[in-house]
Design a protein around this motif. Structure first.
Motif, mmCIF file in Angstrom:
data_model
loop_
_atom_site.group_PDB
_atom_site.id
_atom_site.type_symbol
_atom_site.label_atom_id
_atom_site.label_comp_id
_atom_site.label_asym_id
_atom_site.label_seq_id
_atom_site.Cartn_x
_atom_site.Cartn_y
_atom_site.Cartn_z
ATOM 1 N N ARG A 30 -142.663 5.910 51.574
ATOM 2 C CA ARG A 30 -143.537 6.957 51.057
ATOM 3 C C ARG A 30 -143.110 7.394 49.659
ATOM 4 N NH1 ARG A 30 -144.782 12.560 54.349
ATOM 5 N NH2 ARG A 30 -146.595 13.227 53.139
ATOM 6 N N GLN A 31 -141.799 7.411 49.423
ATOM 7 C CA GLN A 31 -141.304 7.800 48.104
ATOM 8 C C GLN A 31 -141.769 6.823 47.025
ATOM 9 O OE1 GLN A 31 -140.239 10.422 46.861
ATOM 10 N NE2 GLN A 31 -138.080 10.425 46.300
ATOM 11 N N ILE A 32 -141.791 5.541 47.335
ATOM 12 C CA ILE A 32 -142.219 4.534 46.360
ATOM 13 C C ILE A 32 -143.674 4.756 45.952
ATOM 14 C CG2 ILE A 32 -142.690 2.069 46.056
ATOM 15 C CD1 ILE A 32 -140.237 1.527 47.837
ATOM 16 N N PHE A 33 -144.541 4.943 46.923
ATOM 17 C CA PHE A 33 -145.960 5.109 46.602
ATOM 18 C C PHE A 33 -146.246 6.460 45.952
ATOM 19 C CE2 PHE A 33 -146.204 1.877 50.020
ATOM 20 C CZ PHE A 33 -146.817 0.868 49.282
ATOM 21 N N ASP A 34 -145.446 7.481 46.293
ATOM 22 C CA ASP A 34 -145.619 8.763 45.603
ATOM 23 C C ASP A 34 -145.173 8.671 44.147
ATOM 24 O OD1 ASP A 34 -146.706 10.090 47.761
ATOM 25 O OD2 ASP A 34 -144.781 10.785 48.525
ATOM 26 N N PHE A 35 -144.140 7.867 43.879
ATOM 27 C CA PHE A 35 -143.741 7.629 42.496
ATOM 28 C C PHE A 35 -144.845 6.903 41.725
ATOM 29 C CE2 PHE A 35 -139.092 8.430 43.081
ATOM 30 C CZ PHE A 35 -138.896 9.141 41.906
ATOM 31 N N LEU A 36 -145.463 5.937 42.364
ATOM 32 C CA LEU A 36 -146.534 5.194 41.700
ATOM 33 C C LEU A 36 -147.727 6.092 41.393
ATOM 34 C CD1 LEU A 36 -146.454 1.868 43.770
ATOM 35 C CD2 LEU A 36 -145.585 2.243 41.446
ATOM 36 N N GLY A 37 -147.936 7.116 42.216
ATOM 37 C CA GLY A 37 -149.047 8.032 42.002
ATOM 38 C C GLY A 37 -148.670 9.297 41.265
ATOM 39 N N PHE A 38 -147.388 9.401 40.828
ATOM 40 C CA PHE A 38 -146.904 10.573 40.090
ATOM 41 C C PHE A 38 -147.155 11.871 40.874
ATOM 42 C CE2 PHE A 38 -148.005 7.330 36.956
ATOM 43 C CZ PHE A 38 -146.819 7.224 36.238
ATOM 44 N N GLN A 39 -146.902 11.817 42.176
ATOM 45 C CA GLN A 39 -147.058 12.984 43.033
ATOM 46 C C GLN A 39 -145.704 13.694 43.110
ATOM 47 O OE1 GLN A 39 -150.427 13.539 44.559
ATOM 48 N NE2 GLN A 39 -150.529 12.207 42.777
ATOM 49 N N SER A 111 -153.440 10.546 44.395
ATOM 50 C CA SER A 111 -152.708 9.637 45.272
ATOM 51 C C SER A 111 -152.894 8.179 44.839
ATOM 52 C CB SER A 111 -153.180 9.816 46.717
ATOM 53 O OG SER A 111 -152.624 8.825 47.560
ATOM 54 N N TRP A 112 -151.819 7.413 44.921
ATOM 55 C CA TRP A 112 -151.886 5.995 44.548
ATOM 56 C C TRP A 112 -152.882 5.246 45.424
ATOM 57 C CZ3 TRP A 112 -150.694 1.270 46.900
ATOM 58 C CH2 TRP A 112 -150.568 0.180 46.047
ATOM 59 N N TRP A 113 -153.047 5.705 46.653
ATOM 60 C CA TRP A 113 -153.963 5.032 47.567
ATOM 61 C C TRP A 113 -155.432 5.247 47.185
ATOM 62 C CZ3 TRP A 113 -151.652 1.675 50.542
ATOM 63 C CH2 TRP A 113 -150.336 1.888 50.931
ATOM 64 N N ARG A 114 -155.690 6.165 46.301
ATOM 65 C CA ARG A 114 -157.077 6.430 45.914
ATOM 66 C C ARG A 114 -157.702 5.226 45.210
ATOM 67 N NH1 ARG A 114 -159.148 12.046 43.117
ATOM 68 N NH2 ARG A 114 -161.400 11.629 43.272
ATOM 69 N N GLU A 115 -156.912 4.506 44.449
ATOM 70 C CA GLU A 115 -157.425 3.340 43.728
ATOM 71 C C GLU A 115 -156.910 2.024 44.265
ATOM 72 O OE1 GLU A 115 -156.498 3.826 39.636
ATOM 73 O OE2 GLU A 115 -157.416 5.825 39.478
#
Length: 224
Positions: A30-39, A111-115
């Protein structure tokens, strides 16, 4: 002291290691994808969660009930935080997933998952023909199998489930350790008794001298 550590390692540390492995992997993912999404808000929460999980594991291996208590309290806070995230993305209680709350209002990232969700097709649209929005990039996302808010909800639900399991096990370890300290204290009981036996001073008993001038009745009284 060594006997206590070895006993607790064999009984508690290895099951706890198995229970903390999945939360650790899930938090790192989860930390990796939050970093990708700048959350930034979830990034801070994930970082603290990873630190406390490591602290709880160390407390179990080294038999430090206080560290396990810290892990237990943090687990309750972590569950509360993930419930808030679920409400945020489902827009419960007046919350809106389109706000910049997760980025501390620093950026407009989402969120990174948005795109990049499953099946999503990302297209960058050309800037406005009037030249008013040249500094912005417009992205069109279509074809997503699962909307990004539901993916975030799934991630939070998994964290809640794993945290509840860890919370129950941590409470169990704390209760067992407190019972063992109350029933048989290795440090305060056995060691103190051994110390007393090693340092007790034995003194010879002096014989009592009885004068011959004392009457026989008095002599008999003193002996009894």
């Amino acid at each position: 002291m060594c006997a206590v550590s070895v006993g607790h390692i064999s009984k508690y540390s290895w099951p706890h290691l198995q229970l903390t492995k999945d939360p650790m992997i899930s938090a790192l993912e989860r930390q990796i994808f939050d970093f990708l999404g700048f959350q930034w808000a979830p990034i801070l929460g994930n970082f603290l969660h990873i630190i406390v999980v490591i602290l709880g594991l160390f407390g179990t291996i080294q038999y430090r009930p206080r560290y396990i208590m810290v892990y237990t309290v943090w687990t309750a806070l972590w569950v509360t935080w993930n419930v808030f995230i679920i409400c945020f993305y489902l827009e419960v209680g007046g919350l809106s997933k389109d706000t910049d709350l997760m980025t501390f209002n620093i950026s407009v990232h989402r969120s990174w998952w948005r795109e990049h969700g499953p099946g999503c097709v990302r297209r960058v649209l050309p800037p406005s023909a009037h030249g008013m929005m040249d500094d912005y990039t417009y992205v069109s996302v279509t074809g997503c199998i699962v909307d990004f808010q539901y993916l975030e909800v799934i991630h939070s639900a998994v964290q809640i489930l794993l945290s509840l399991v860890g919370f129950v096990y941590a409470c169990y370890v704390i209760s067992i350790s407190m019972e063992e300290e109350d029933t048989f204290d290795f440090i305060g009981g056995l060691d103190t008794h051994s110390y007393y036996q090693d340092h007790v001073e034995l003194k010879p008993v002096k014989p009592v001298e009885i004068s011959n001038d004392i009457e026989p009745e008095m002599r008999l009284l003193n002996l009894t």
